[in-house]
Design a protein around this motif. Structure first.
Motif, PDB file in Angstrom:
ATOM      1  N   ASP A  16       0.811  -1.216   0.000  1.00 37.76           N
ATOM      2  CA  ASP A  16       0.000   0.000   0.000  1.00 37.76           C
ATOM      3  C   ASP A  16       0.843   1.264   0.000  1.00 37.76           C
ATOM      4  O   ASP A  16       0.514   2.241  -0.674  1.00 37.76           O
ATOM      5  CB  ASP A  16      -0.942   0.008   1.202  1.00 37.76           C
ATOM      6  N   ILE A  17       1.942   1.268   0.747  1.00 37.90           N
ATOM      7  CA  ILE A  17       2.832   2.436   0.786  1.00 37.90           C
ATOM      8  C   ILE A  17       3.432   2.698  -0.593  1.00 37.90           C
ATOM      9  O   ILE A  17       3.455   3.839  -1.073  1.00 37.90           O
ATOM     10  CB  ILE A  17       3.941   2.250   1.843  1.00 37.90           C
ATOM     11  N   VAL A  18       3.902   1.635  -1.238  1.00 34.52           N
ATOM     12  CA  VAL A  18       4.507   1.785  -2.566  1.00 34.52           C
ATOM     13  C   VAL A  18       3.455   2.254  -3.574  1.00 34.52           C
ATOM     14  O   VAL A  18       3.692   3.149  -4.372  1.00 34.52           O
ATOM     15  CB  VAL A  18       5.189   0.464  -3.015  1.00 34.52           C
ATOM     16  N   ARG A  19       2.257   1.644  -3.526  1.00 37.19           N
ATOM     17  CA  ARG A  19       1.170   2.070  -4.414  1.00 37.19           C
ATOM     18  C   ARG A  19       0.846   3.550  -4.208  1.00 37.19           C
ATOM     19  O   ARG A  19       0.716   4.313  -5.170  1.00 37.19           O
ATOM     20  CB  ARG A  19      -0.083   1.235  -4.167  1.00 37.19           C
ATOM     21  N   ASP A  20       0.711   3.979  -2.965  1.00 36.28           N
ATOM     22  CA  ASP A  20       0.390   5.374  -2.672  1.00 36.28           C
ATOM     23  C   ASP A  20       1.453   6.318  -3.218  1.00 36.28           C
ATOM     24  O   ASP A  20       1.143   7.387  -3.748  1.00 36.28           O
ATOM     25  CB  ASP A  20       0.216   5.589  -1.168  1.00 36.28           C
ATOM     26  N   TYR A  21       2.719   5.933  -3.100  1.00 41.87           N
ATOM     27  CA  TYR A  21       3.813   6.755  -3.625  1.00 41.87           C
ATOM     28  C   TYR A  21       3.708   6.895  -5.138  1.00 41.87           C
ATOM     29  O   TYR A  21       3.769   7.991  -5.681  1.00 41.87           O
ATOM     30  CB  TYR A  21       5.168   6.151  -3.227  1.00 41.87           C
ATOM     31  N   PHE A  22       3.554   5.777  -5.828  1.00 45.21           N
ATOM     32  CA  PHE A  22       3.503   5.827  -7.286  1.00 45.21           C
ATOM     33  C   PHE A  22       2.259   6.551  -7.789  1.00 45.21           C
ATOM     34  O   PHE A  22       2.331   7.326  -8.745  1.00 45.21           O
ATOM     35  CB  PHE A  22       3.571   4.422  -7.884  1.00 45.21           C
ATOM     36  N   THR A  23       1.108   6.318  -7.175  1.00 44.94           N
ATOM     37  CA  THR A  23      -0.102   7.002  -7.642  1.00 44.94           C
ATOM     38  C   THR A  23      -0.017   8.505  -7.364  1.00 44.94           C
ATOM     39  O   THR A  23      -0.525   9.297  -8.151  1.00 44.94           O
ATOM     40  CB  THR A  23      -1.374   6.398  -7.019  1.00 44.94           C
ATOM     41  N   ALA A  24       0.632   8.899  -6.279  1.00 45.21           N
ATOM     42  CA  ALA A  24       0.824  10.323  -5.991  1.00 45.21           C
ATOM     43  C   ALA A  24       1.692  10.992  -7.047  1.00 45.21           C
ATOM     44  O   ALA A  24       1.612  12.211  -7.251  1.00 45.21           O
ATOM     45  CB  ALA A  24       1.440  10.505  -4.605  1.00 45.21           C
ATOM     46  N   HIS A  25       2.500  10.202  -7.737  1.00 40.95           N
ATOM     47  CA  HIS A  25       3.363  10.724  -8.794  1.00 40.95           C
ATOM     48  C   HIS A  25       2.794  10.445 -10.189  1.00 40.95           C
ATOM     49  O   HIS A  25       3.513  10.462 -11.186  1.00 40.95           O
ATOM     50  CB  HIS A  25       4.777  10.150  -8.650  1.00 40.95           C
ATOM     51  N   GLY A  26       1.488  10.149 -10.248  1.00 41.80           N
ATOM     52  CA  GLY A  26       0.786  10.060 -11.513  1.00 41.80           C
ATOM     53  C   GLY A  26       0.832   8.734 -12.244  1.00 41.80           C
ATOM     54  O   GLY A  26       0.483   8.673 -13.422  1.00 41.80           O
ATOM     55  N   LEU A  27       1.231   7.662 -11.569  1.00 42.14           N
ATOM     56  CA  LEU A  27       1.291   6.352 -12.215  1.00 42.14           C
ATOM     57  C   LEU A  27       0.069   5.512 -11.851  1.00 42.14           C
ATOM     58  O   LEU A  27      -0.458   5.621 -10.745  1.00 42.14           O
ATOM     59  CB  LEU A  27       2.551   5.605 -11.780  1.00 42.14           C
ATOM     60  N   ASP A  28      -0.377   4.687 -12.782  1.00 42.43           N
ATOM     61  CA  ASP A  28      -1.406   3.691 -12.496  1.00 42.43           C
ATOM     62  C   ASP A  28      -0.721   2.460 -11.924  1.00 42.43           C
ATOM     63  O   ASP A  28       0.346   2.068 -12.399  1.00 42.43           O
ATOM     64  CB  ASP A  28      -2.154   3.298 -13.769  1.00 42.43           C
ATOM     65  N   CYS A  29      -1.326   1.847 -10.917  1.00 47.76           N
ATOM     66  CA  CYS A  29      -0.719   0.684 -10.269  1.00 47.76           C
ATOM     67  C   CYS A  29      -1.710  -0.458 -10.158  1.00 47.76           C
ATOM     68  O   CYS A  29      -2.876  -0.251  -9.840  1.00 47.76           O
ATOM     69  CB  CYS A  29      -0.256   1.047  -8.858  1.00 47.76           C
ATOM     70  N   ASP A  30      -1.219  -1.661 -10.413  1.00 48.62           N
ATOM     71  CA  ASP A  30      -1.919  -2.891 -10.086  1.00 48.62           C
ATOM     72  C   ASP A  30      -1.103  -3.583  -9.011  1.00 48.62           C
ATOM     73  O   ASP A  30       0.124  -3.426  -8.952  1.00 48.62           O
ATOM     74  CB  ASP A  30      -2.055  -3.798 -11.304  1.00 48.62           C
ATOM     75  N   LEU A  31      -1.789  -4.354  -8.178  1.00 46.60           N
ATOM     76  CA  LEU A  31      -1.138  -5.002  -7.044  1.00 46.60           C
ATOM     77  C   LEU A  31      -1.302  -6.511  -7.115  1.00 46.60           C
ATOM     78  O   LEU A  31      -2.360  -7.008  -7.512  1.00 46.60           O
ATOM     79  CB  LEU A  31      -1.750  -4.511  -5.730  1.00 46.60           C
ATOM     80  N   ALA A  32      -0.250  -7.222  -6.715  1.00 45.27           N
ATOM     81  CA  ALA A  32      -0.296  -8.675  -6.589  1.00 45.27           C
ATOM     82  C   ALA A  32       0.298  -9.055  -5.243  1.00 45.27           C
ATOM     83  O   ALA A  32       1.260  -8.443  -4.784  1.00 45.27           O
ATOM     84  CB  ALA A  32       0.482  -9.339  -7.723  1.00 45.27           C
ATOM     85  N   ARG A  33      -0.292 -10.084  -4.618  1.00 45.74           N
ATOM     86  CA  ARG A  33       0.151 -10.519  -3.280  1.00 45.74           C
ATOM     87  C   ARG A  33       1.279 -11.526  -3.308  1.00 45.74           C
ATOM     88  O   ARG A  33       1.900 -11.796  -2.283  1.00 45.74           O
ATOM     89  CB  ARG A  33      -1.025 -11.100  -2.519  1.00 45.74           C
ATOM     90  N   ASP A  34       1.532 -12.132  -4.471  1.00 46.51           N
ATOM     91  CA  ASP A  34       2.636 -13.084  -4.589  1.00 46.51           C
ATOM     92  C   ASP A  34       3.007 -13.228  -6.058  1.00 46.51           C
ATOM     93  O   ASP A  34       2.349 -12.659  -6.936  1.00 46.51           O
ATOM     94  CB  ASP A  34       2.293 -14.437  -3.956  1.00 46.51           C
ATOM     95  N   GLY A  35       4.065 -13.976  -6.302  1.00 46.85           N
ATOM     96  CA  GLY A  35       4.561 -14.102  -7.662  1.00 46.85           C
ATOM     97  C   GLY A  35       3.585 -14.753  -8.618  1.00 46.85           C
ATOM     98  O   GLY A  35       3.485 -14.368  -9.782  1.00 46.85           O
ATOM     99  N   ALA A  36       2.849 -15.744  -8.143  1.00 47.00           N
ATOM    100  CA  ALA A  36       1.879 -16.418  -9.014  1.00 47.00           C
ATOM    101  C   ALA A  36       0.781 -15.454  -9.458  1.00 47.00           C
ATOM    102  O   ALA A  36       0.409 -15.415 -10.634  1.00 47.00           O
ATOM    103  CB  ALA A  36       1.284 -17.624  -8.293  1.00 47.00           C
ATOM    104  N   GLU A  37       0.295 -14.655  -8.528  1.00 48.48           N
ATOM    105  CA  GLU A  37      -0.721 -13.655  -8.870  1.00 48.48           C
ATOM    106  C   GLU A  37      -0.127 -12.603  -9.813  1.00 48.48           C
ATOM    107  O   GLU A  37      -0.791 -12.145 -10.741  1.00 48.48           O
ATOM    108  CB  GLU A  37      -1.243 -12.995  -7.596  1.00 48.48           C
ATOM    109  N   GLY A  38       1.122 -12.242  -9.581  1.00 46.72           N
ATOM    110  CA  GLY A  38       1.804 -11.288 -10.457  1.00 46.72           C
ATOM    111  C   GLY A  38       1.910 -11.809 -11.879  1.00 46.72           C
ATOM    112  O   GLY A  38       1.674 -11.076 -12.846  1.00 46.72           O
ATOM    113  N   LEU A  39       2.263 -13.094 -12.033  1.00 45.30           N
ATOM    114  CA  LEU A  39       2.352 -13.681 -13.376  1.00 45.30           C
ATOM    115  C   LEU A  39       0.998 -13.691 -14.071  1.00 45.30           C
ATOM    116  O   LEU A  39       0.912 -13.451 -15.280  1.00 45.30           O
ATOM    117  CB  LEU A  39       2.907 -15.104 -13.302  1.00 45.30           C
ATOM    118  N   ASP A  40      -0.067 -13.959 -13.329  1.00 45.94           N
ATOM    119  CA  ASP A  40      -1.407 -13.914 -13.918  1.00 45.94           C
ATOM    120  C   ASP A  40      -1.703 -12.524 -14.474  1.00 45.94           C
ATOM    121  O   ASP A  40      -2.226 -12.390 -15.584  1.00 45.94           O
ATOM    122  CB  ASP A  40      -2.473 -14.295 -12.890  1.00 45.94           C
ATOM    123  N   LEU A  41      -1.366 -11.491 -13.714  1.00 42.66           N
ATOM    124  CA  LEU A  41      -1.594 -10.125 -14.187  1.00 42.66           C
ATOM    125  C   LEU A  41      -0.714  -9.796 -15.382  1.00 42.66           C
ATOM    126  O   LEU A  41      -1.154  -9.122 -16.325  1.00 42.66           O
ATOM    127  CB  LEU A  41      -1.360  -9.124 -13.053  1.00 42.66           C
TER     128      LEU A  41
END
Length: 68
Positions: A16-41
């Motif tokens: 959440d901290i990393v997402r908040d930082y990036f979105t505050a700087h104008g980036l869109d963010c998707d989040l994954a809780r582990d590597g398998a979920e990340g690969l799906d995205l």
């Protein structure tokens, strides 16, 4: 068009901290809780950058890098 980042991190507070930082700087963010979920995205979306935690359950960041 905004740049997009995939954040793959198993600790919710850090994710959440990393997402908040990036979105505050104008980036869109998707989040994954582990590597398998990340690969799906990654299979379904295009990202300009991927931020990977190294130590995660199911599939770690190194495994995600190898798969990509």
């Amino acid at each position: 068009m905004k740049s997009s980042v995939l954040i793959v991190e198993d600790e919710a507070r850090i994710r959440d901290i990393v997402r908040d930082y990036f979105t505050a700087h104008g980036l869109d963010c998707d989040l994954a809780r582990d590597g398998a979920e990340g690969l799906d995205l990654l299979r379904d979306h295009h990202y300009d950058a991927v931020l990977l935690d190294v130590l995660m359950p199911r599939l770690d960041g190194f495994g995600v890098c190898r798969a990509v």
